[in-house]
Design a protein around this motif. Structure first.
Motif, short mmCIF file in Angstrom:
data_model
loop_
_atom_site.label_atom_id
_atom_site.label_comp_id
_atom_site.label_asym_id
_atom_site.label_seq_id
_atom_site.Cartn_x
_atom_site.Cartn_y
_atom_site.Cartn_z
N LEU A 168 105.99 50.50 22.33
CA LEU A 168 107.18 49.67 22.49
C LEU A 168 107.63 49.67 23.95
N GLY A 169 107.58 50.82 24.60
CA GLY A 169 107.93 50.90 26.02
C GLY A 169 107.01 50.06 26.89
N SER A 170 105.71 50.09 26.61
CA SER A 170 104.74 49.28 27.35
C SER A 170 105.00 47.79 27.15
N ALA A 171 105.34 47.41 25.92
CA ALA A 171 105.63 46.00 25.63
C ALA A 171 106.87 45.53 26.39
N LEU A 172 107.86 46.39 26.52
CA LEU A 172 109.06 46.03 27.29
C LEU A 172 108.72 45.83 28.77
N LEU A 173 107.86 46.68 29.33
CA LEU A 173 107.42 46.50 30.72
C LEU A 173 106.67 45.19 30.89
N ALA A 174 105.82 44.86 29.93
CA ALA A 174 105.07 43.61 29.99
C ALA A 174 106.01 42.41 30.00
N MET A 175 107.09 42.49 29.21
CA MET A 175 108.05 41.39 29.18
C MET A 175 108.74 41.24 30.54
N ILE A 176 109.04 42.36 31.18
CA ILE A 176 109.67 42.30 32.50
C ILE A 176 108.73 41.62 33.50
#
Length: 394
Positions: A168-176
């Motif tokens: 989930l943390g990686s997905a949030l970084l990808a969105m940024i």
């Protein structure tokens, strides 16, 4: 404007999107929460149906609304998927996740390739598309290997759920990172086309006409569809194959890394191999090896069969850059995402049909029977590929 920044941002986006330790233990996590092979196949069909229904509309939206916006939407939906999976306990929870994943895949598939190609084109580097796409895939695989190696060790020590929090943390970084992309400037002709509000039907008919009048493109893209669908069953079910061979969870990371590492040479060297051997030779050779590999994995049901799946991954690495490059060099920018979406649509349509057979034979002969069905499917397409390619050459 420096569109080289776009390329670098796409690499960062792909790296974060691939840094998902949840994938290495996904089937075990789902099985732990009550999902059987048959239920997983049902969710795969839901995913594929969603992509088939939305692939072309999202491709048209990307061409008219903007590729960046679709990539941001895709990344946001990926965050929702992992948030839901952390609390998933019922079949409908998993069905909802794959439905959102289907929308996410549809929104991002044609958009990313179109944004990459147009960014390179504005730098005068369109000829390097296959090379950059191969490197982009290599970056994705590299991140996935790191995630797999760390994820298997973390899961073995701390349980399966932690991997989903990290994902989930990686997905949030990808969105940024997706918000940092810059939409390439469009030509006056493309802006005029948008002002005319081209109907949906015209987009579809123009795309179908393109494939009908370019049989060589259709053949290469069809090869990519079949190969992509077949490899999807390796990615989704290798964990069950390894589990049947009594491989411990701690070893899943090494095996997952090997499955991805073996795809790197084909992705990185696709442009060089294409110049040396030509598309027909590469396609026939790759399909032959893939069909034989799946047949061996079904018949052996031991470590020789697992080795055959590794060979399948090695050969498959060349297919995406080959098919996508062959397509993008021959299409206009104003419909680039739309036509690219037809490739993904076809892949998922094949995946739906193959999923029915895979699920049927897996229910009776475990995962080995499913891979036997995929071997038959690839073998049948190989016969068609040889026959049609000879006809086109004449």
């Amino acid at each position: 404007m420096n569109f080289a920044t776009n390329v670098r941002t796409l690499f960062a986006l792909r790296f974060c999107s691939g840094l998902v330790p949840a994938y290495v233990i996904e089937r075990l996590y789902w099985e732990e929460r009550g999902m059987t092979i048959q239920m997983v196949v049902y969710t795969e069909i839901i995913f594929a149906l969603t992509v088939v229904l939305l692939e072309v509309p999202t491709g048209i939206l990307a061409d008219r609304w903007g590729r960046k916006k679709m990539l941001v939407l895709s990344a946001a939906l990926a965050c929702c998927e992992f948030a839901i999976l952390l609390a998933a306990t019922e079949f409908w929870h998993f069905a909802l996740v794959v439905f959102l994943a289907g929308i996410s895949r549809s929104a991002g598939s044609g958009s990313e390739n179109a944004l990459l190609y147009d960014s390179l084109k504005l730098q005068g580097k369109a000829a390097s598309f296959e090379k950059q796409l191969g490197r982009l895939n290599a970056c994705d695989f590299g991140a996935a290997m790191i995630a797999a190696l760390c994820g298997s060790l973390l899961a073995d020590r701390f349980g399966l759920e932690l991997n989903y929090w990290i994902s989930l943390g990686s997905a949030l970084l990808a969105m940024i990172f997706s918000t940092l992309l810059v939409e390439p400037a469009r030509t006056d002709a493309e802006n005029d086309a948008d002002d005319e509000t081209i109907p949906f039907k015209r987009y579809v008919t123009a795309s179908l006409r393109f494939f009908r009048t370019n049989p060589g493109v259709s053949l290469v893209v069809s090869s990519g569809m079949v190969t992509g669908a077949a490899i999807g069953f390796v990615d989704e079910f290798w964990q069950l194959y390894a589990n049947r061979l009594d491989i411990p969870v701690a070893g899943f990371g090494v095996l997952s890394a090997a499955l991805m590492l073996l795809r790197l040479p084909g992705n990185v060297l696709a442009h060089a191999l294409l110049g040396r051997f030509g598309s027909r030779t590469l396609l026939v050779g790759a399909m032959t090896a893939i069909a034989a590999g799946f047949a061996c994995s079904a018949a052996s049901q031991d470590f020789a069969g697992l080795a055959a799946l590794l060979v399948v991954c090695l050969v498959s690495g060349i297919m995406e850059p080959l098919a996508s490059g062959y397509l993008h060099h021959r299409i206009d920018s104003s419909m680039r995402a739309t036509i690219d979406s037809f490739q993904s649509l076809g892949l998922n349509a094949v995946h739906i049909l193959a999923g029915v057979g895979f699920g049927y034979f897996s229910a009776r002969y475990d995962v080995f029977g499913g891979y036997g069905f995929i071997a038959l499917l690839c073998g049948a397409f190989l016969v068609c590929l040889v026959a049609v390619s000879r006809k086109i050459e004449r």
